[in-house]
Write an enzyme that holds these catalytic residues in place. Structure first.
Site, PDB file in Angstrom:
ATOM      1  N   LYS A 258       0.834  -1.215   0.000  1.00 39.59           N
ATOM      2  CA  LYS A 258       0.000   0.000   0.000  1.00 39.59           C
ATOM      3  C   LYS A 258       0.860   1.253   0.000  1.00 39.59           C
ATOM      4  CE  LYS A 258      -2.905   0.444   3.613  1.00 39.59           C
ATOM      5  NZ  LYS A 258      -2.893   1.691   4.395  1.00 39.59           N
ATOM      6  N   SER A 259       1.854   1.298   0.875  1.00 37.56           N
ATOM      7  CA  SER A 259       2.703   2.497   0.962  1.00 37.56           C
ATOM      8  C   SER A 259       3.396   2.772  -0.370  1.00 37.56           C
ATOM      9  CB  SER A 259       3.779   2.298   2.031  1.00 37.56           C
ATOM     10  OG  SER A 259       3.208   2.231   3.305  1.00 37.56           O
TER      11      SER A 259
ATOM     12  N   ARG B 229       2.739   6.005  -3.225  1.00 33.80           N
ATOM     13  CA  ARG B 229       3.832   6.871  -3.658  1.00 33.80           C
ATOM     14  C   ARG B 229       4.091   6.733  -5.148  1.00 33.80           C
ATOM     15  NH1 ARG B 229       4.254   5.692   1.599  1.00 33.80           N
ATOM     16  NH2 ARG B 229       5.441   7.045   3.024  1.00 33.80           N
TER      17      ARG B 229
ATOM     18  N   GLY C 141      -4.967   7.638   5.489  1.00 36.11           N
ATOM     19  CA  GLY C 141      -4.124   8.635   6.134  1.00 36.11           C
ATOM     20  C   GLY C 141      -2.888   8.946   5.300  1.00 36.11           C
TER      21      GLY C 141
ATOM     22  N   ARG D 154      -8.856  11.770  12.331  1.00 35.64           N
ATOM     23  CA  ARG D 154      -7.430  11.560  12.587  1.00 35.64           C
ATOM     24  C   ARG D 154      -6.654  12.879  12.631  1.00 35.64           C
ATOM     25  NH1 ARG D 154      -5.351   6.579   9.207  1.00 35.64           N
ATOM     26  NH2 ARG D 154      -3.597   6.874  10.629  1.00 35.64           N
TER      27      ARG D 154
ATOM     28  N   SER E  80       7.174   9.270  12.167  1.00 34.98           N
ATOM     29  CA  SER E  80       6.074   9.139  11.213  1.00 34.98           C
ATOM     30  C   SER E  80       6.587   9.305   9.793  1.00 34.98           C
ATOM     31  CB  SER E  80       4.995  10.196  11.478  1.00 34.98           C
ATOM     32  OG  SER E  80       4.104  10.249  10.386  1.00 34.98           O
TER      33      SER E  80
ATOM     34  N   GLN F 149       4.699   9.262   7.282  1.00 33.70           N
ATOM     35  CA  GLN F 149       3.754  10.108   6.559  1.00 33.70           C
ATOM     36  C   GLN F 149       4.124  11.579   6.702  1.00 33.70           C
ATOM     37  OE1 GLN F 149      -0.090   8.961   8.064  1.00 33.70           O
ATOM     38  NE2 GLN F 149      -0.081   7.014   6.950  1.00 33.70           N
TER      39      GLN F 149
ATOM     40  N   ASP G 267       2.057  -1.095  11.982  1.00 36.40           N
ATOM     41  CA  ASP G 267       0.769  -1.559  11.438  1.00 36.40           C
ATOM     42  C   ASP G 267       0.466  -3.011  11.819  1.00 36.40           C
ATOM     43  OD1 ASP G 267       0.375   0.898  10.260  1.00 36.40           O
ATOM     44  OD2 ASP G 267       1.238   0.302   8.343  1.00 36.40           O
TER      45      ASP G 267
ATOM     46  N   ARG H 281      -7.549  -3.663   9.648  1.00 28.82           N
ATOM     47  CA  ARG H 281      -6.593  -4.565  10.306  1.00 28.82           C
ATOM     48  C   ARG H 281      -7.197  -5.218  11.558  1.00 28.82           C
ATOM     49  NH1 ARG H 281      -2.510  -3.736   6.877  1.00 28.82           N
ATOM     50  NH2 ARG H 281      -1.883  -1.590   6.412  1.00 28.82           N
TER      51      ARG H 281
HETATM   52  C1  S3P Z   1       2.649   4.797   6.265  1.00 29.95           C
HETATM   53  C2  S3P Z   1       3.217   5.141   7.457  1.00 29.95           C
HETATM   54  C3  S3P Z   1       2.696   4.709   8.766  1.00 29.95           C
HETATM   55  C4  S3P Z   1       1.729   3.541   8.645  1.00 29.95           C
HETATM   56  C5  S3P Z   1       0.762   3.727   7.518  1.00 29.95           C
HETATM   57  C6  S3P Z   1       1.473   3.902   6.189  1.00 29.95           C
HETATM   58  C7  S3P Z   1       3.235   5.318   5.022  1.00 29.95           C
HETATM   59  O1  S3P Z   1       2.029   5.786   9.380  1.00 29.95           O
HETATM   60  O2  S3P Z   1       1.025   3.358   9.856  1.00 29.95           O
HETATM   61  O3  S3P Z   1      -0.102   2.593   7.417  1.00 29.95           O
HETATM   62  O4  S3P Z   1       2.921   4.796   3.934  1.00 29.95           O
HETATM   63  O5  S3P Z   1       4.035   6.262   5.095  1.00 29.95           O
HETATM   64  P1  S3P Z   1       2.859   6.889  10.231  1.00 29.95           P
HETATM   65  O6  S3P Z   1       3.951   7.352   9.381  1.00 29.95           O
HETATM   66  O7  S3P Z   1       1.881   7.965  10.544  1.00 29.95           O
HETATM   67  O8  S3P Z   1       3.312   6.144  11.458  1.00 29.95           O
END
Ligand code: S3P
Length: 439
Positions: free
Chosen positions: A26-27, A31, A99, A127, A172, A174, A320, A392
């Site tokens: 997913k991440s 991107r 998020g 959030r 983080s 993100q 996660d 999850r």
């Molecule tokens: C993610 C970073 C994580 C993770 C999320 C995906 C990302 O969050 O929990 O599922 O793709 O950068 P945080 O960076 O807020 O911890």
């Protein structure tokens, strides 16, 4: 799709057996579509996660004027428009449950000439977003949040951004990524330091798109004003999705599963270390690299687990995977102690509370603290679980059900499609007892 049914019934099934292909990360998928959209030229993404979260991100870029083709499922051809080629959308941009989508887009859109509004579903709308809007404001961005720093985000375009030297208060990826994306549009240099290294996909992938970026664990630095060059991306299988099967095969006697070519970026594999500390039998076979990321088949066999104190240093690398870890802990010998994981309270749900309450419903004792829990293992019984619309949580309790002596009903499962479409079919295919009664 069977996940349109609103609940599952999980119960003890057979030993889990087989070879599974887990969907794309997913991440990485988020991107890949973002950076391909900003690049000069056409990029192909293979292994793109056909989940609701990542499709929301792709749909947003289409609304921002990017042409994206889907020649076959899990493939996207993205006709990049260049860093200055996005155009204003005709209304709010819906990030759905994601998020990652919203926070990264906040950074990216803060640097555009036009205004944007980012909205999300009920969970995302609760959030915290100040963790991105506050440092972005320090860079010169203007973003209004809703009450309490929650979405919607109203992003005012046309601001002159400047680089920032910022130490993240919480680990983080993100937030780091949002600031790096804003940094591409900023005058001067943006330099980020993390309290603990987090997943570095943004850094690795920006480099693959030709951006001059310096990074090492816990640090990243780039200059503004750079362009991205189109490149093809191969998305590895998502370790976080594999995690449910790693735990399931570990706790169901007689199981042996092979999970093919799973992404093993070291910033993602904390659960592998934690499960091995607990005595899990997981081996890595056929190691290779996939789009610059380490991958291997994971072969997992049932093994008796023992409770552990989860090392705090592992927490960001398995952020996660705690819902799945709680289920492993529930089936271990001796208590498992989690500390330093307060971030779990602000994920798609309050995951500490959701897992503690759910395991209590199934008959266990769980002592919850502000930033963790102690899970006392025991025989799991049947019960009704509210997954709180958190993918999850739902998948974790379907795993727990495989060791219950009664039926575990899991409500609110539709969000499983955000990260793992087809989870229930794949699970049944390897031996899970998991029914999806018609709604
Ligand atoms: C993610 C970073 C994580 C993770 C999320 C995906 C990302 O969050 O929990 O599922 O793709 O950068 P945080 O960076 O807020 O911890």
């Amino acid at each position: 799709m069977s996940q349109s049914s609103q609940h599952w019934i999980a119960s003890a099934g057979q030993p889990l057996r087989g070879t599974l292909e887990i969907p794309g990360d997913k991440s990485v998928s988020h991107r890949a579509v973002m950076f391909a959209a900003l690049a000069d030229g056409t990029s192909t993404i293979d292994g793109f996660l056909e989940g609701e979260d990542t499709r929301s991100t792709a749909a947003i870029f289409e609304r921002l004027g990017v042409r994206i083709e889907t020649p076959t499922p899990s493939r996207r051809i993205v006709h990049g428009v260049g860093v200055d080629g996005l155009r204003a959308a005709d209304g709010p941009l819906d990030c759905g449950n994601a998020g990652t989508g919203m926070r990264l887009l906040a950074g990216l859109l803060a640097g555009q000439a036009f205004d944007s509004v980012l909205v999300g579903d009920a969970s995302l709308s609760k959030r915290p977003m100040r963790r991105v809007t506050v440092p972005l404001a320090e860079m010169g961005a203007r973003i209004d949040t809703g009450a309490d720093g929650t979405p919607p985000l109203r992003i005012h375009g046309g601001q002159a951004l400047h680089g920032i030297d910022y130490t993240l208060p919480v680990a983080s990826a993100q937030v780091k990524s949002a600031l790096l994306l804003a940094g591409l549009y900023a005058h001067g240099e943006t330099s980020i330091t993390e309290p603990h290294p987090t997943r570095d996909y943004t850094e690795r992938m920006l480099a693959a798109f030709g951006v001059d970026i310096e990074f090492s664990p816990g640090r990243a630095r780039l200059r503004g004003g750079q362009r991205l060059r189109a490149t093809d991306i191969a998305v590895p299988a998502d370790f976080s999705s594999a995690a449910f099967f790693l735990v399931a095969a570990s706790i169901v006697p007689g199981s042996e599963l092979r999970l093919k070519a799973v992404g093993l970026n070291p910033r993602r594999t904390g659960l592998l270390h934690a499960l091995r500390l607990m005595g899990a039998d997981i081996t890595e076979e056929n190691p290779s690299t996939h789009g610059g990321e380490p991958v291997a088949d994971l072969v997992v066999r049932h093994a008796p687990l023992r409770g552990v104190q989860v090392p705090e240093a592992l927490v960001p690398d398995m952020i996660d995977e705690f819902p799945a870890l709680f289920v492993a802990a529930a089936c271990a010998e001796g208590p498992t102690v989690v500390t330093g994981a307060g971030e779990l309270r602000v994920k798609e749900s309050d995951r500490l509370a959701a897992m503690a309450n759910g395991l209590r419903t199934l008959g266990l004792q769980v002592d919850e603290t502000a930033d963790g829990a102690t899970i006392h293992p025991g025989q799991l019984h049947g019960g009704i679980i509210e997954s709180l619309h958190d993918h999850r949580i739902a998948m974790s309790f379907s795993v727990a059900g495989q060791r219950a002596d009664g039926q575990v009903r899991i409500n609110e499962i539709a969000t499983v499609a955000t990260s793992f479409p087809g989870f229930d079919q794949l699970a049944r295919g390897c031996g899970f007892a998991l029914e999806s009664p018609a709604a």
